[in-house]
Design a protein around this motif. Structure first.
Motif, PDB file in Angstrom:
ATOM      1  N   GLY A 102     -51.960  58.243 -63.918  1.00 41.76           N
ATOM      2  CA  GLY A 102     -50.960  58.351 -63.814  1.00 41.76           C
ATOM      3  C   GLY A 102     -50.073  57.999 -62.567  1.00 41.76           C
ATOM      4  O   GLY A 102     -49.197  56.928 -61.666  1.00 41.76           O
ATOM      5  N   ARG A 103     -50.363  58.240 -61.751  1.00 44.06           N
ATOM      6  CA  ARG A 103     -50.350  57.820 -59.691  1.00 44.06           C
ATOM      7  C   ARG A 103     -51.336  57.136 -59.272  1.00 44.06           C
ATOM      8  O   ARG A 103     -50.970  56.244 -58.977  1.00 44.06           O
ATOM      9  CB  ARG A 103     -50.571  59.405 -59.481  1.00 44.06           C
ATOM     10  CG  ARG A 103     -49.325  60.319 -59.867  1.00 44.06           C
ATOM     11  CD  ARG A 103     -49.009  61.581 -58.991  1.00 44.06           C
ATOM     12  NE  ARG A 103     -48.104  62.389 -59.254  1.00 44.06           N
ATOM     13  CZ  ARG A 103     -48.302  63.696 -59.407  1.00 44.06           C
ATOM     14  NH1 ARG A 103     -49.573  64.548 -59.615  1.00 44.06           N
ATOM     15  NH2 ARG A 103     -47.257  64.663 -59.989  1.00 44.06           N
ATOM     16  N   ALA A 123     -57.998  60.996 -68.834  1.00 44.39           N
ATOM     17  CA  ALA A 123     -57.832  59.470 -68.765  1.00 44.39           C
ATOM     18  C   ALA A 123     -57.481  59.462 -70.171  1.00 44.39           C
ATOM     19  O   ALA A 123     -56.268  59.020 -71.418  1.00 44.39           O
ATOM     20  CB  ALA A 123     -58.614  58.088 -68.182  1.00 44.39           C
ATOM     21  N   GLU A 124     -58.609  59.430 -71.091  1.00 48.35           N
ATOM     22  CA  GLU A 124     -58.496  59.404 -72.612  1.00 48.35           C
ATOM     23  C   GLU A 124     -56.941  60.226 -73.362  1.00 48.35           C
ATOM     24  O   GLU A 124     -56.083  59.918 -74.027  1.00 48.35           O
ATOM     25  CB  GLU A 124     -60.032  59.848 -73.672  1.00 48.35           C
ATOM     26  CG  GLU A 124     -59.616  59.516 -74.831  1.00 48.35           C
ATOM     27  CD  GLU A 124     -61.033  59.528 -75.574  1.00 48.35           C
ATOM     28  OE1 GLU A 124     -62.247  59.838 -74.596  1.00 48.35           O
ATOM     29  OE2 GLU A 124     -61.312  59.145 -76.592  1.00 48.35           O
ATOM     30  N   LYS A 125     -56.949  61.062 -72.937  1.00 55.94           N
ATOM     31  CA  LYS A 125     -56.400  62.628 -72.661  1.00 55.94           C
ATOM     32  C   LYS A 125     -54.475  62.069 -72.597  1.00 55.94           C
ATOM     33  O   LYS A 125     -53.266  62.471 -73.358  1.00 55.94           O
ATOM     34  CB  LYS A 125     -56.475  63.849 -72.362  1.00 55.94           C
ATOM     35  CG  LYS A 125     -57.250  64.786 -73.094  1.00 55.94           C
ATOM     36  CD  LYS A 125     -57.154  65.648 -72.353  1.00 55.94           C
ATOM     37  CE  LYS A 125     -55.848  67.253 -72.496  1.00 55.94           C
ATOM     38  NZ  LYS A 125     -56.700  68.548 -71.338  1.00 55.94           N
ATOM     39  N   ALA A 126     -55.028  60.874 -71.915  1.00 53.92           N
ATOM     40  CA  ALA A 126     -52.996  60.444 -71.477  1.00 53.92           C
ATOM     41  C   ALA A 126     -52.961  59.133 -72.104  1.00 53.92           C
ATOM     42  O   ALA A 126     -52.038  58.029 -71.715  1.00 53.92           O
ATOM     43  CB  ALA A 126     -53.463  60.617 -70.003  1.00 53.92           C
ATOM     44  N   THR A 128     -54.949  56.513 -71.197  1.00 54.19           N
ATOM     45  CA  THR A 128     -55.107  55.556 -70.509  1.00 54.19           C
ATOM     46  C   THR A 128     -56.498  55.070 -69.687  1.00 54.19           C
ATOM     47  O   THR A 128     -57.024  55.686 -70.737  1.00 54.19           O
ATOM     48  CB  THR A 128     -53.849  55.984 -69.520  1.00 54.19           C
ATOM     49  OG1 THR A 128     -54.163  54.662 -68.451  1.00 54.19           O
ATOM     50  CG2 THR A 128     -54.406  57.148 -68.489  1.00 54.19           C
ATOM     51  N   GLN A 129     -56.655  54.038 -69.091  1.00 53.48           N
ATOM     52  CA  GLN A 129     -58.172  53.982 -68.379  1.00 53.48           C
ATOM     53  C   GLN A 129     -57.666  54.356 -67.154  1.00 53.48           C
ATOM     54  O   GLN A 129     -56.801  53.939 -66.346  1.00 53.48           O
ATOM     55  CB  GLN A 129     -58.558  52.416 -68.802  1.00 53.48           C
ATOM     56  CG  GLN A 129     -59.102  52.283 -70.133  1.00 53.48           C
ATOM     57  CD  GLN A 129     -59.996  51.613 -70.794  1.00 53.48           C
ATOM     58  OE1 GLN A 129     -60.549  50.514 -69.688  1.00 53.48           O
ATOM     59  NE2 GLN A 129     -60.605  51.071 -71.761  1.00 53.48           N
ATOM     60  N   CYS A 164     -62.993  55.900 -71.430  1.00 55.60           N
ATOM     61  CA  CYS A 164     -61.719  55.100 -70.612  1.00 55.60           C
ATOM     62  C   CYS A 164     -62.395  55.013 -68.968  1.00 55.60           C
ATOM     63  O   CYS A 164     -61.118  55.201 -68.803  1.00 55.60           O
ATOM     64  CB  CYS A 164     -61.372  56.228 -71.122  1.00 55.60           C
ATOM     65  SG  CYS A 164     -60.206  55.921 -72.738  1.00 55.60           S
ATOM     66  N   VAL A 165     -62.949  54.735 -68.894  1.00 57.66           N
ATOM     67  CA  VAL A 165     -63.259  54.848 -67.114  1.00 57.66           C
ATOM     68  C   VAL A 165     -63.994  53.527 -67.450  1.00 57.66           C
ATOM     69  O   VAL A 165     -64.637  52.736 -67.817  1.00 57.66           O
ATOM     70  CB  VAL A 165     -64.125  55.332 -66.291  1.00 57.66           C
ATOM     71  CG1 VAL A 165     -63.272  56.880 -66.526  1.00 57.66           C
ATOM     72  CG2 VAL A 165     -65.343  55.652 -66.650  1.00 57.66           C
TER      73      VAL A 165
END
Ligand SMILES: *Cc1c(COP(=O)(O)O)cnc(C)c1O
Length: 242
Positions: A102-103, A123-126, A128-129, A164-165
């Motif tokens: 996220g940053r 990333a998955e938990k958030a 996002t990727q 997620c990467v």
């Protein structure tokens, strides 16, 4: 702020402006020398130890990408940055990955499956990727981060299947003590890996960025094939670690 401090800061602002213009001109020339358009080469400012107000002056001048080395420093400075793309370029421990999600838009310094897996998991938990580059220990230095070239195919294979990467390219830092000729050979070898991997067209792997070249050698790196350079002291002046 005392007057002396503010005039020191003003002098530093002027130095950064002059440095920035010179670096942009050198980058432009190196891109053209290597038959590419200057727009194909990205300057990332390496901002470790640089105060936020100096970084923000650089952003006002036109810097669009910055890279930090330490998670704690990045988090402390993060809310102060003017709008800019932030990347992570330092050695990363798995227990600190969560703080980067996220940053930062990209983590340039991934050199193990374990780290790539943890980035994917966080990333998955958030929801996002995360874009990553794989760091190669091109000079085969002991105690240096990066995977050895022969371990790169396996790391690519294992990173490619993580949900997620997204591997976007490669990063390298040649040995600090290498001669100019040796350094250029290391850069060229990296470019060869970059091209070879690109031609393999592996699912979920795109070779968009070849990140190499720092203050002393960014023009050589671009002429050898880099399209992302990480420049610190040539831009901001010598680092003060206190
Ligand atoms: C500090 C740093 C740079 C910039 O180094 P300079 O020689 O000051 O340009 C580039 N890449 C990484 C990973 C760094 O830690």
């Amino acid at each position: 702020m005392t007057e002396r401090l503010s005039s020191e800061l003003e002098q530093r602002f002027r130095d950064v402006e002059e440095n920035y213009k010179r670096i942009c001109a050198e980058l432009e020339k190196a891109a053209l020398d290597s038959g590419r358009s200057p727009q194909e080469v990205t300057l990332l400012a390496a901002t470790k130890t640089v105060p936020v107000e100096v970084i923000n002056h650089g952003i006002a001048l036109g810097i669009r990408h910055i890279g930090e080395n330490r998670v704690q420093e990045l988090c402390e400075k993060y809310d102060g940055y003017a709008p800019v793309d932030v990347q992570f370029i330092g050695h990363l421990q798995t227990n600190k990955v969560r703080q980067l999600i996220g940053r930062v838009s990209m983590i340039q310094s991934v050199d193990s499956v374990r780290l790539a897996q943890e980035i994917s998991r966080q990333a998955e938990k958030a929801g996002t990727q995360m874009d990553i580059l794989l760091e190669v220990n091109i000079g085969r230095e002991e105690n240096k981060s990066g995977v050895l070239p022969e371990a790169l195919p396996e790391l690519l294979e294992q990173a490619a299947v993580l949900p997620c990467v997204h591997v976007r390219g490669l990063m390298a830092i040649p040995p600090a003590e290498a001669s100019r000729e040796e350094t250029i050979r290391f850069f060229s070898r990296m470019t060869q890996y970059f091209i070879d991997i690109k031609q393999k067209r592996i699912d979920n792997i795109t070779m968009d960025y070849l990140s190499m070249g720092m203050s002393a050698d960014f023009a050589d790196a671009v002429r050898a094939g880099a399209n992302l350079v990480r420049v610190g002291s040539a831009l901001f002046g010598p680092r003060n670690y206190h």
